[in-house]
Design a protein around this motif. Structure first.
Motif, PDB file in Angstrom:
ATOM      1  N   THR A 241       0.844  -1.192   0.000  1.00 15.17           N
ATOM      2  CA  THR A 241       0.000   0.000   0.000  1.00 15.17           C
ATOM      3  C   THR A 241       0.881   1.244   0.000  1.00 15.17           C
ATOM      4  O   THR A 241       2.103   1.162   0.139  1.00 15.17           O
ATOM      5  CB  THR A 241      -0.898   0.053   1.253  1.00 15.17           C
ATOM      6  OG1 THR A 241      -0.072   0.291   2.415  1.00 15.17           O
ATOM      7  CG2 THR A 241      -1.658  -1.249   1.442  1.00 15.17           C
TER       8      THR A 241
ATOM      9  N   GLU B 129      -6.972  -0.793   8.838  1.00 14.45           N
ATOM     10  CA  GLU B 129      -7.860  -0.983   7.693  1.00 14.45           C
ATOM     11  C   GLU B 129      -7.262  -1.970   6.689  1.00 14.45           C
ATOM     12  O   GLU B 129      -7.990  -2.795   6.106  1.00 14.45           O
ATOM     13  CB  GLU B 129      -8.128   0.355   7.019  1.00 14.45           C
ATOM     14  CG  GLU B 129      -8.960   1.324   7.867  1.00 14.45           C
ATOM     15  CD  GLU B 129      -9.172   2.646   7.167  1.00 14.45           C
ATOM     16  OE1 GLU B 129      -8.715   2.791   6.015  1.00 14.45           O
ATOM     17  OE2 GLU B 129      -9.811   3.539   7.766  1.00 14.45           O
ATOM     18  N   THR B 130      -5.956  -1.877   6.495  1.00 12.88           N
ATOM     19  CA  THR B 130      -5.300  -2.807   5.567  1.00 12.88           C
ATOM     20  C   THR B 130      -5.418  -4.245   6.057  1.00 12.88           C
ATOM     21  O   THR B 130      -5.697  -5.164   5.270  1.00 12.88           O
ATOM     22  CB  THR B 130      -3.819  -2.441   5.394  1.00 12.88           C
ATOM     23  OG1 THR B 130      -3.714  -1.097   4.911  1.00 12.88           O
ATOM     24  CG2 THR B 130      -3.134  -3.377   4.422  1.00 12.88           C
TER      25      THR B 130
ATOM     26  N   ASP C 193      -8.912  -5.446   5.466  1.00 12.82           N
ATOM     27  CA  ASP C 193      -9.096  -5.710   4.036  1.00 12.82           C
ATOM     28  C   ASP C 193      -8.451  -7.035   3.635  1.00 12.82           C
ATOM     29  O   ASP C 193      -9.007  -7.786   2.822  1.00 12.82           O
ATOM     30  CB  ASP C 193      -8.501  -4.571   3.210  1.00 12.82           C
ATOM     31  CG  ASP C 193      -9.315  -3.283   3.297  1.00 12.82           C
ATOM     32  OD1 ASP C 193     -10.483  -3.352   3.737  1.00 12.82           O
ATOM     33  OD2 ASP C 193      -8.771  -2.221   2.951  1.00 12.82           O
TER      34      ASP C 193
ATOM     35  N   ALA D  65     -10.510 -10.092   2.097  1.00 11.77           N
ATOM     36  CA  ALA D  65     -10.201 -10.617   0.767  1.00 11.77           C
ATOM     37  C   ALA D  65     -10.012 -12.126   0.783  1.00 11.77           C
ATOM     38  O   ALA D  65     -10.276 -12.795  -0.222  1.00 11.77           O
ATOM     39  CB  ALA D  65      -8.947  -9.932   0.222  1.00 11.77           C
TER      40      ALA D  65
END
Length: 304
Positions: free
Chosen positions: A171, A179-180, A183, A187
């Motif tokens: 990122t 948040e990453t 995510d 995913a």
């Protein structure tokens, strides 16, 4: 080339070749008619892993070395432009092989993960920042462990205590770590679903009531040091030695696999080069695990 690396190279080639014979779609698409590539997908993956393992950051120097020392393993070696083009198109194949190797280890199912992010510097001069194709993705960020600002990306990594990569993402340097992580888990929802009661260890940046609630909903218990003003949290005595584990993984990427010397100039180029290094670390852990050697984050046994 040392015996350990020869053994790893052969094992990785066979594993990748079997994958592509059973399921050829991970390889870059090619038309049904035309000139067949002289370097197969399995050879490309093996060559890319060896480049990272042996510490060659320059593709031109790597191919010169390979021409002199590895022709018995690779009868055909492309020139640098062709190798670079093939490698940039093969990132999905590198990712699939990395996951295949990780799943094929005894430590894949470990019930403790650690999570962290580390800088991936992409340029230092103002001229580079202005003209780089990475502008808009790469950005200025701060590295607390080295007390410095940098321009580039961050590699977010979830791994086992043995350093085996479980999930990862690249990122911008300012991307929110919480948040990453969410995510990443969203995913690949099967990762957490297959491991009820998983423990996740992070640093002080992984905080927040809502964040911890979302992890708890996935049956993941977060352990982290207390922030200033917070009462002591469970597992506090473990954080100092576990922090050394995290730093050891980062040092493997930076000190042995030259993560910050990737030389990528485009998004696809950076992704391919980071994937090479994740593949190399995973392959070493996989090979040690399969041959009954102690699973180690150090790659010194494979150095040339």
């Amino acid at each position: 080339m040392k015996t350990e690396l020869e053994s790893l190279t052969t094992a990785l080639y066979v594993k990748t070749d079997d994958l592509l014979k059973a399921s050829p779609h991970p390889a870059p698409w090619r038309p049904m008619v035309g000139i067949a590539p002289q370097l197969t997908g399995a050879e490309l993956v093996t060559l890319a892993m060896m480049q990272a393992m042996l510490g060659f950051t320059s593709e031109a120097k790597w191919l010169r070395y390979a021409h002199c020392h590895l022709r018995h393993l690779f009868p055909y070696l492309p020139k640098q432009p062709g190798y670079n083009k093939r490698l940039r198109k093969a990132t999905e194949l590198l990712r699939r092989v990395t996951r295949l190797l990780a799943v094929d280890t005894s430590v894949w199912s470990d019930d403790v993960w650690i999570v962290d992010s580390t800088p991936v510097e992409c340029g230092r001069s103002r001229k580079t920042v202005k003209r780089s194709d990475l502008a808009g993705w790469a950005e200025y960020g701060y590295c607390a462990s080295h007390s410095r600002f940098f321009w580039g990306l961050r590699l977010h990594l979830v791994c086992t205590l043995q350093g085996l990569p479980i999930a990862f993402a690249l990122t911008g340097a300012k991307a929110n770590e919480r948040e990453t992580l969410l995510d990443l888990l969203a995913a690949e929802s099967g990762l957490a679903a297959a491991r009820p009661g998983q423990t996740l260890i992070g640093d002080k940046n992984y905080f927040g009531r809502g964040f911890e609630h979302e992890l708890a909903e996935q049956d993941i218990q977060l352990l982290r040091p207390a922030r200033k003003g917070e009462p002591e949290r469970p597992g506090a005595p473990l954080f100092k030695p576990l922090r050394q584990v995290i730093e050891s993984v980062n040092e493997t990427f930076k000190g042995q696999l030259n993560l910050e010397e990737h030389r990528g100039r485009t998004p696809r180029g950076v992704i391919a080069r980071v994937m090479q290094r994740i593949l190399a670390l995973t392959a070493a852990i996989w090979h040690n695990d399969r041959t009954g050697q102690p699973v180690s984050r150090s790659l010194t046994a494979y150095d040339h």
